[in-house]
Design an enzyme around this catalytic site. Structure first.
Site, PDB file in Angstrom:
ATOM      1  N   CYS A 449       0.828  -1.211   0.000  1.00 23.79           N
ATOM      2  CA  CYS A 449       0.000   0.000   0.000  1.00 23.79           C
ATOM      3  C   CYS A 449       0.858   1.254   0.000  1.00 23.79           C
ATOM      4  CB  CYS A 449      -0.924  -0.032   1.212  1.00 23.79           C
ATOM      5  SG  CYS A 449      -1.764   1.509   1.528  1.00 23.79           S
ATOM      6  N   GLU A 451       4.363   1.100   1.485  1.00 23.36           N
ATOM      7  CA  GLU A 451       5.699   0.756   1.937  1.00 23.36           C
ATOM      8  C   GLU A 451       6.684   0.852   0.769  1.00 23.36           C
ATOM      9  OE1 GLU A 451       2.738  -0.773   2.456  1.00 23.36           O
ATOM     10  OE2 GLU A 451       3.022  -2.461   3.797  1.00 23.36           O
TER      11      GLU A 451
END
Lengths: 812, 312
Positions: A449, A451
């Site tokens: 998402c 990272e």
């Protein structure tokens, strides 16, 4: 404007035709990979794990159904026609031995099994996997006090949602493959490298001895399987071409056959070949493992650019063809869904959340801007895609060209929900602080998402464990209990808060509970880390990883030499919910005296029923996201506490744990098990997401949100990483070309303030309608109009109806 | 040390993008010499603090009634009844609003000094710097608080904050020119070309307004003057009236001319203030209604017409 997913609009006919064939199809959870993988695994128990895994994946690739569907230009799939998911029995497969789980259509499950599938699960998968799955392995390794925190009532398939471990609903945290290697060297090149390393093993060289042989053999097996998988597609295309009446399609099939007989075994020669090699590689990665948030696409505008440029110069490729090929790749991704067979996995990936993270922009190794012509085309293809694929992210940096940034803003304004941003100005220094060289840090890519990964340096793969921060607050309010769990206390005994005489005493109780829960979380992650090497292998990922190849070890072993020392990921959910609740406790009880603790607990225990006045007091207490120094300071203290706590620990592989604010959909699931809270949130409602303010709480405009979020960051801390930030853009707030420039300026300030991540979403008509039905959860931001002052009193329901009766006056 | 006259404002709004260039913070100053019937900010008109009451949010708990030292409040069958003649916020510190749990009672108007105002405004200077934005003084009528305005402009100058002013243009020429000396952008309202009609619908004649506009242009030829007309049904929504205002603006050297379509967003605020709204139920303008008016304006400002969104 709101576009229902089924409206298949695209400027490209082929895209429309392919998309129309699957958009409405019921997703099927395919058992093919599971069946073939298991069939191989059963016969290899005498071999080392990495070799077994390679042989099992190779068996899948040699026997799984190979088909090519009409209009496809990039071929290969991991399941039946339409939308499909893949079942991975080694993770949670034993779940199906529980009664009721094998119903053809299970309540609440988004997919269904055919009767043939059921037979496979019952007769082939269960007899082997029951008692051998990763989920069971972890459950039996956890001490009792931890089990109680992780599972609800001892059922290992029902998470408590107090501490939520995700290591057993997927193999890996999230990952991005080194596609550049495949494109430039081909699997033939990797095969040769592994063969040479195997040949030169030396019993007198402790660094290169025979303990590495199984790994290199596994790489050889995987590389050959990649070649054979592609050749099967070449053969299929050739056969289909021979019987194809349409000369145009026959030509396409012949091209496909040529491409598949070449890549991914050999280096790609054209842009089309590069895309096909990319897809085969990531498809095989899906056969190998389930990646958190789906395997990422990496820096597509970088590794695809040389061949794009070469083809354009040679006149082999034009813009239209480029767009069509990109669409074909995205459409393949869109047909794969990350289906989860158990409620544990479903809760964290509600609505089939997916992040085939596609990174654009950023900087080159020398620090100069990396945007090129292909960046723009990928961006445009996302805007024109009829489905929310792929997940596109722009790496923002101070020198990102203004014209490209404005294109990005235009894409956001189109309402397609993309792209999102990662911030070079924050992420590169954080990586540098972890010991990474500048040039390498500059080559990070987005993953999952929000990272990031350094794909030849990172090795940490254990799934995040999420902490329900609101549940921890409940433990402080109820002396160790959580309101929705009637069991024995889950937390520590920190005393009856009614006896506390100051806010500081309450805060102390809360931090004591939090320290306990964080340590339990770290213990669970440590134990999980110890199990992975004997439970998991990833020969394909490892073959593409410099460190694994050089050291002859599978990435799942975790503690490779010279790897990035990042440890486990502790996901914090409900940050703003808890900051707001702490602020409310301080304000209502200890500052304003509007109620005492006894009253507050009474009100919360009744979920505010019959206490409307108190609920309004709670809701109107100061909230995070409005640039209120006293509230933001609570957030800052909380972040610092958690980061410093993590800095005291070292994980099993030698890395430092990290605090991340990436909720996926845990804020919904965790909200369901959390009672009413002092910020005015009712029992069962979602918690706040990421580092964003609570829903409806930010009432001072988007600039105030940025200031508050920046204020809470513990800059000096090292045990920190991703902070997901979602900001709604008010209607009419970005009108016209000037609105585009203003939003671009807003993004530049976000970059300069060194935030980590940003997702801007347009408050379109659909959202406004939802807001009017549920004004507490969705704040209806008054439209921006010239000279109009929005008021401290919200818009009345009548006014909202009036706006919606004539939305074109207020919305773009 | 210069004058630190305090002033009265009723709102500070961040990320405002329709009132001057770039990203701006609007400081809404309270008090206006005009009484335009369509005004979307009725809480801006009086110079005194006042309370607004939203019946939709009222819980009927009666705490405000008890708290009011002036006995100005009573609970009726449809919520609160306010006897506004008895209400004096200066005297009681708005105790009713303080105790209201649901914030159904809001106080319009707060006092602040120029440096306090700029402290709040300056927080977003990074946004102004990157977007060419700054502070917009709006109202109410900024020129109606000349001492406070002067303090604000000097403080903004000191802190290098760009200033736009939104004005109805009604003031003494001296005050107007004094202000224009220190600002970067002027948003100037023209409501009707005819002095008599203007007086009927706003309460004042447009003659001093037009005089001021001419004088600004003459004195500060390089100041961008962005003239705007609120298009109000039944007041000025004919192509002829619009054309004559556009011509006026053109003749007086406006750099931009813009039509602001009438909207009823202010309607609820009249109710909050127990005031009658003359445009009750009046249809908002549609794109079709607006088209001939835009054409009329475009005759004089062909390039300054509403910018079209670039097509993706």
């Amino acid at each position: 404007m709101y576009r229902p997913e089924t409206a298949v609009n695209s400027p490209r006919e082929r895209t429309r035709r392919i998309a129309a064939r699957f958009v409405d199809s019921q997703p099927l959870l395919s058992v093919e990979r599971a069946r073939l993988f298991t069939a191989s695994f059963k016969t290899t128990e005498h071999l080392p794990l990495v070799l077994r895994w390679a042989m099992a994946v190779a068996h899948v690739m040699r026997h799984i159904d190979v088909r090519i569907f009409p209009d496809e230009l990039i071929v290969g799939r991991g399941g039946p026609e339409g939308r499909y998911g893949i079942l991975y029995p080694e993770l949670e497969g034993a779940y199906f031995s529980l009664s009721g789980t094998l119903l053809e259509k299970q309540e609440g499950m988004p997919h269904q099994f055919t009767s043939d599938d059921l037979a496979v699960i019952r007769d082939e998968l269960l007899p082997f996997w029951a008692g051998r799955t990763f989920r069971e392995s972890l459950a039996y390794s956890l001490p009792d006090d931890l089990r109680r925190l992780v599972y609800k009532d001892g059922d290992i398939y029902t998470p408590s949602m107090v501490i939520y471990e995700s290591a057993t609903v997927r193999h890996s945290l999230q990952w991005v493959l080194d596609y550049k290697k495949v494109i430039e060297r081909g699997f033939e090149g990797l095969h040769a490298e592994a063969s040479e390393l195997l040949r030169t093993l030396d019993i007198n060289n402790p660094r290169h001895n025979w303990d590495k042989a199984p790994f290199y053999r596994a790489v050889i097996v995987i590389c050959e399987a990649m070649r054979d998988f592609a050749l099967r597609h070449a053969e299929c295309a050739r056969t289909m071409a021979a019987s194809c009446d349409d000369p145009h399609r026959r030509q396409e099939l012949e091209t496909i056959a040529d491409i598949c007989s070449h890549v991914p075994w050999k280096p790609a020669r054209t842009f089309h070949e590069a895309l096909q090699a990319q897809w085969f590689t990531q498809l095989a990665a899906r056969f190998e493992q389930m990646h958190g948030g789906i395997v990422g696409n990496g820096r597509v505008d970088q590794y695809l650019y040389p061949l794009y440029q070469k083809d354009r110069e040679a006149g082999r490729l034009n813009e239209a063809k480029t767009m069509e090929l990109l669409d074909c790749l995205w459409l393949n991704m869109a047909q794969f869904l990350r289906l989860q067979p158990t409620i544990a996995g479903l809760q964290i990936y509600e609505g089939n959340a997916h992040w085939e993270h596609t990174t654009l922009g950023g900087v080159l190794a020398d620090g100069k801007d990396a945007v090129n012509e292909l960046s723009l085309l990928v961006l445009r293809s996302r805007r024109e895609m009829p489905l929310p694929y792929p997940d596109v992210c722009v790496r923002m940096h101070p020198d990102l060209p203004q014209d490209f940034l404005e294109e990005v803003v235009q894409t956001i304004k189109s309402g397609c929900g993309a792209p999102k941003f990662l911030n070079d100005a924050e992420i590169i220094p954080v990586l540098r602080a972890k010991g990474i060289e500048e040039a390498e840090a500059r080559d990070y890519c987005g993953s999952g998402c929000s990272e990031v990964r350094l794909i030849n340096r990172d090795t940490y793969l254990t799934g995040t464990t999420w902490v329900n921060l609101a549940a921890v607050l409940e433990m402080a309010l109820y002396n160790g209990h959580c309101s929705m769990s009637t069991d024995k206390p889950l937390g520590l005994t920190t005393g009856d808060p009614r006896k506390f005489t100051s806010y500081e005493a309450f805060e102390e109780a809360f931090l004591t509970q939090l320290r306990y829960i964080l340590r339990q979380t770290l213990k669970q992650l440590y134990i999980t880390d110890t199990l992975r090497p004997s439970q998991m292998a990833a020969p394909l990922i490892s073959a593409l990883h410099d460190l694994c190849m050089a050291q002859g070890r599978d990435i799942s072993e975790g503690n490779l030499e010279n790897s990035l020392r990042s440890g486990c990921q502790v996901g914090i959910t409900g940050f703003a919910t808890v900051v707001d609740s702490l602020a409310a406790i301080r304000y209502l009880i200890y500052e304003q005296g509007l109620m005492d603790m006894d009253r507050l607990l009474q009100v919360l225990s009744r979920n505010f029923e019959g206490f409307e006045v108190e609920r309004h007091h709670c809701r109107n207490a100061p909230k995070y996201g409005n640039c209120i120094a006293a509230v933001d300071a609570i957030g800052r203290k909380l972040e610092q506490f958690m980061v410093e706590e993590c800095q005291l620990h070292v994980g099993y592989y030698g890395g430092q744990p990290q605090i991340i604010y990436v909720p996926v959909t845990s804020h919904i699931a965790m909200g369901r098990v959390t009672g009413a809270l002092p910020n005015g949130r009712r029992a069962g409602e979602a918690l706040s997401a990421g580092i964003s303010p609570s829903p409806g709480a930010a009432r001072s405009g988007p600039t105030a949100v940025l200031h508050s979020v920046a204020e809470t960051k513990y800059e000096a801390g090292t045990a920190r990483a991703a902070r997901m930030l979602d900001i709604p853009v008010p209607p009419r707030g970005v009108d016209g070309p000037e609105g585009t420039r203003n939003l671009a300026a807003f993004i530049r300030v976000w970059c300069a303030q060194k935030h980590w991540h940003l997702h801007l979403h347009m408050e379109d008509e659909a959202l406004l309608r939802t807001a009017s039905n549920d004004p507490e959860k969705f704040r209806f931001h008054p439209p921006h109009l010239p000279g109009y002052a929005s008021l401290p009193n919200d818009l009345t329901p009548e006014m909202i109806r009036s706006i919606l009766s004539c939305p074109q006056n207020f919305l773009e | 040390m210069h004058n630190e006259s305090r002033g009265i404002c009723f709102n500070i709004q961040n990320y405002s993008v329709h009132d001057g260039p770039g990203i701006r913070t609007i400081l809404f100053m309270k008090g206006c010499p005009l009484r335009c019937a369509w005004c979307s900010n009725p809480e801006s008109q009086r110079f005194e603090q006042e309370i607004g009451y939203s019946a939709d949010k009222c819980l009927g708990c009666g705490r405000c009634v008890e708290a009011c030292p002036n006995k100005a409040l009573a609970l009726g069958s449809n919520g609160l009844v306010i006897t506004r003649e008895r209400c004096s916020i200066e005297g009681c510190g708005a105790a009713c609003s303080e105790v209201c749990p649901s914030k159904a009672i809001a106080v319009y108007g707060f006092s602040l000094s120029p440096s306090e105002a700029l402290d709040k405004v300056e927080r977003d200077s990074a946004f102004y710097a990157r977007s060419g934005g700054g502070m917009t003084l709006s109202g109410g009528e900024p020129l109606a608080q000349p001492a406070f305005l002067d303090g604000l402009l000097r403080e903004a100058e000191k802190r290098a904050v760009d200033v736009a002013v939104e004005s109805c243009g009604f003031s003494s020429e001296q005050t107007m020119l004094e202000m224009c000396k220190r600002i970067d952008y002027l948003l100037f309202d023209l409501k009707h070309p005819d002095p008599a009609v203007h007086e009927r619908v706003t309460g004042v004649s447009n003659e001093p307004i037009l005089r001021n506009l001419a004088s600004i242009r003459k004195t500060y030829p390089s100041l961008p003057v962005h003239v705007r007309t609120p298009v109000v049904p039944g007041v000025n929504d004919t192509p002829d009236v619009i054309a004559s205002m556009a011509r006026l603006a053109c003749d007086l050297g406006a750099t931009q001319y813009e039509l602001l379509p009438f909207h009823r967003m202010g309607e609820q605020k009249y109710r909050f203030l127990d005031r009658e709204y003359q445009f009750q139920g009046r249809a908002q303008l549609t794109a079709e209604d607006l088209q001939p008016l835009l054409e009329a304006a475009n005759r004089y400002f062909p390039t300054k017409a509403r910018e079209e969104e670039e097509t993706p």
